[in-house]
Design a protein around this motif. Structure first.
Motif, PDB file in Angstrom:
ATOM      1  N   GLY A  58       0.843  -1.176   0.000  1.00  0.00           N
ATOM      2  CA  GLY A  58       0.000   0.000   0.000  1.00  0.00           C
ATOM      3  C   GLY A  58       0.886   1.236   0.000  1.00  0.00           C
ATOM      4  N   SER A  59       0.307   2.416  -0.191  1.00  0.00           N
ATOM      5  CA  SER A  59       1.134   3.591  -0.428  1.00  0.00           C
ATOM      6  C   SER A  59       1.368   4.451   0.814  1.00  0.00           C
ATOM      7  N   THR A  60       0.438   4.472   1.771  1.00  0.00           N
ATOM      8  CA  THR A  60       0.608   5.340   2.937  1.00  0.00           C
ATOM      9  C   THR A  60       1.606   4.718   3.917  1.00  0.00           C
ATOM     10  N   VAL A  61       2.511   5.538   4.435  1.00  0.00           N
ATOM     11  CA  VAL A  61       3.470   5.109   5.450  1.00  0.00           C
ATOM     12  C   VAL A  61       3.180   5.883   6.734  1.00  0.00           C
ATOM     13  N   LEU A  62       3.182   5.172   7.862  1.00  0.00           N
ATOM     14  CA  LEU A  62       3.063   5.830   9.161  1.00  0.00           C
ATOM     15  C   LEU A  62       4.461   6.254   9.565  1.00  0.00           C
ATOM     16  N   GLY A  63       4.921   7.339   8.993  1.00  0.00           N
ATOM     17  CA  GLY A  63       6.309   7.736   9.169  1.00  0.00           C
ATOM     18  C   GLY A  63       6.459   9.240   9.326  1.00  0.00           C
ATOM     19  N   PRO A  64       7.643   9.676   9.726  1.00  0.00           N
ATOM     20  CA  PRO A  64       7.901  11.111   9.905  1.00  0.00           C
ATOM     21  C   PRO A  64       8.011  11.826   8.562  1.00  0.00           C
ATOM     22  N   ARG A  65       7.905  13.131   8.619  1.00  0.00           N
ATOM     23  CA  ARG A  65       7.982  13.938   7.387  1.00  0.00           C
ATOM     24  C   ARG A  65       9.444  14.180   7.029  1.00  0.00           C
ATOM     25  N   TRP A  66      10.135  13.067   6.756  1.00  0.00           N
ATOM     26  CA  TRP A  66      11.529  13.126   6.351  1.00  0.00           C
ATOM     27  C   TRP A  66      11.612  12.999   4.835  1.00  0.00           C
ATOM     28  N   GLU A  67      12.669  13.572   4.268  1.00  0.00           N
ATOM     29  CA  GLU A  67      12.818  13.586   2.808  1.00  0.00           C
ATOM     30  C   GLU A  67      12.786  12.182   2.226  1.00  0.00           C
ATOM     31  N   ARG A  68      13.394  11.225   2.937  1.00  0.00           N
ATOM     32  CA  ARG A  68      13.507   9.885   2.350  1.00  0.00           C
ATOM     33  C   ARG A  68      12.161   9.193   2.168  1.00  0.00           C
ATOM     34  N   TYR A  69      11.122   9.665   2.870  1.00  0.00           N
ATOM     35  CA  TYR A  69       9.806   9.048   2.727  1.00  0.00           C
ATOM     36  C   TYR A  69       8.924   9.763   1.709  1.00  0.00           C
ATOM     37  N   GLY A  70       9.439  10.844   1.122  1.00  0.00           N
ATOM     38  CA  GLY A  70       8.688  11.532   0.077  1.00  0.00           C
ATOM     39  C   GLY A  70       7.319  11.979   0.553  1.00  0.00           C
ATOM     40  N   GLN A  71       6.296  11.691  -0.252  1.00  0.00           N
ATOM     41  CA  GLN A  71       4.924  12.087   0.065  1.00  0.00           C
ATOM     42  C   GLN A  71       4.158  11.016   0.832  1.00  0.00           C
ATOM     43  N   THR A  72       4.765   9.854   1.051  1.00  0.00           N
ATOM     44  CA  THR A  72       4.009   8.738   1.641  1.00  0.00           C
ATOM     45  C   THR A  72       3.482   9.024   3.051  1.00  0.00           C
ATOM     46  N   PRO A  73       4.167   9.811   3.912  1.00  0.00           N
ATOM     47  CA  PRO A  73       3.583  10.069   5.232  1.00  0.00           C
ATOM     48  C   PRO A  73       2.352  10.968   5.198  1.00  0.00           C
ATOM     49  N   TYR A  74       2.090  11.605   4.034  1.00  0.00           N
ATOM     50  CA  TYR A  74       0.933  12.484   3.922  1.00  0.00           C
ATOM     51  C   TYR A  74      -0.304  11.735   3.429  1.00  0.00           C
ATOM     52  N   GLY A  75      -0.160  10.435   3.165  1.00  0.00           N
ATOM     53  CA  GLY A  75      -1.309   9.639   2.781  1.00  0.00           C
ATOM     54  C   GLY A  75      -2.329   9.580   3.903  1.00  0.00           C
ATOM     55  N   VAL A  76      -3.593   9.441   3.526  1.00  0.00           N
ATOM     56  CA  VAL A  76      -4.685   9.440   4.501  1.00  0.00           C
ATOM     57  C   VAL A  76      -5.053   7.998   4.856  1.00  0.00           C
ATOM     58  N   VAL A  77      -5.118   7.733   6.147  1.00  0.00           N
ATOM     59  CA  VAL A  77      -5.489   6.406   6.646  1.00  0.00           C
ATOM     60  C   VAL A  77      -6.964   6.157   6.350  1.00  0.00           C
ATOM     61  N   GLU A  78      -7.287   4.925   5.917  1.00  0.00           N
ATOM     62  CA  GLU A  78      -8.657   4.567   5.584  1.00  0.00           C
ATOM     63  C   GLU A  78      -9.077   3.313   6.336  1.00  0.00           C
ATOM     64  N   ALA A  79     -10.378   3.173   6.571  1.00  0.00           N
ATOM     65  CA  ALA A  79     -10.907   1.936   7.124  1.00  0.00           C
ATOM     66  C   ALA A  79     -10.594   0.800   6.156  1.00  0.00           C
ATOM     67  N   GLY A  80     -10.194  -0.332   6.699  1.00  0.00           N
ATOM     68  CA  GLY A  80      -9.811  -1.465   5.868  1.00  0.00           C
ATOM     69  C   GLY A  80      -8.323  -1.586   5.659  1.00  0.00           C
ATOM     70  N   ASN A  81      -7.555  -0.556   6.047  1.00  0.00           N
ATOM     71  CA  ASN A  81      -6.094  -0.652   5.992  1.00  0.00           C
ATOM     72  C   ASN A  81      -5.593  -1.569   7.104  1.00  0.00           C
TER      73      ASN A  81
END
Length: 271
Positions: free
Chosen positions: A204-227
């Protein structure tokens, strides 16, 4: 690469990436997929019970990994990632943190035994971490500094669990856990708190991670039911080793739900 290949053709500027669509699709688990993950977690927990019974002073990291591979084969499951690194077994203060092959370090009194294990069963994966302390002669319980570190890790994961709900961004969940750990006087972990699991251990694309450069845009993904996410972090205890825990959790419309049974106390190995 595709845009460069199509340079000079009428298709330039007409194609967009399907990454967001595919990532969201893979992240949204159906009830049948969730049940398959639950079964993989149940098998993993049974394997962890077997590992605990196998651990004793003198067993090496390599021996423990070989034992787990044999038990996986007996159960008809396979490692969730490269077998050389699954499970990861780290014993004592000299063991490296993270993805490293097992070595000759052996179970010994006063050391921590850390295991990072995942399986693939019927096409779906688990990913969990557990830790044991080897009692010294005359010890009835782990030293206070070891117990304190374990509780700090456990409370930080619980903070992430409580923050995990539909509509939040991944970095917000990580921040809750990271803040809880550092407020207890421990250094922040140098990776993301969690990631999707499903057909692969990163699914999946969302990462539960800090807003560090190495994670790109993935920490800004929105958590959804069913994840379905992992929640994982740890601290090193000088002179003893690494305490790392990892749980598997489901996001429901009401919040998070444990799939794994959280380790709430430090398991011990008696000499």
């Amino acid at each position: 690469l595709l845009h460069r290949m199509l340079s000079g053709t009428p298709f330039v500027g007409r194609l967009i990436s399907a990454e967001d669509l595919v990532g969201a699709l893979r992240g949204r688990k159906t009830p049948l997929e969730v049940e398959a993950i639950r079964r993989a977690v149940e098998t993993t927990e049974a394997l962890l019970d077997e590992i605990g019974a196998f651990l004793r002073p003198g067993r090496s990291e390599r021996e423990i990994q070989a034992f787990v591979h044999e038990r996986m084969r007996a159960r008809g499951v396979e490692p969730a990632w490269d077998p050389d690194y699954c499970p990861i077994v780290a014993i004592g203060p000299e063991a490296p943190i993270g993805h490293a092959m097992p070595g000759d370090r052996s179970v010994a009194p006063g050391t921590l035994v850390h295991v990072d294990i995942g399986i693939r069963q019927d096409g779906f994966c688990s990913d969990m971490q557990r830790v044991w302390y080897v009692l010294r002669e005359g010890e009835e319980s782990p030293p206070l500094e070891v117990q304190r570190a374990f509780q700090a890790v456990r409370l930080a994961i619980l903070a992430g669990f409580q923050a995990l709900r539909p509509g939040v961004q991944g970095w917000e969940v990580d921040a809750a856990a990271r803040r809880t750990l550092t407020q207890q006087g421990y250094p922040e972990y140098l990776h993301a708190l969690g990631h999707h699991i499903g057909r692969t251990v990163h699914d999946g694309s969302t990462v539960l991670g800090p807003r560090w450069e190495r994670y790109g845009q993935t920490p800004y993904g929105v958590v959804e039911a069913g994840n379905v996410f992992t929640l994982e972090l740890g601290v090193r205890v000088p002179g003893h080793g690494y305490i790392g825990l990892e749980e598997d959790v489901l996001v429901t419309p009401r919040g998070a739900e444990w799939i794994s049974h959280p380790q709430t106390e430090l398991w011990v190995i008696r000499p």
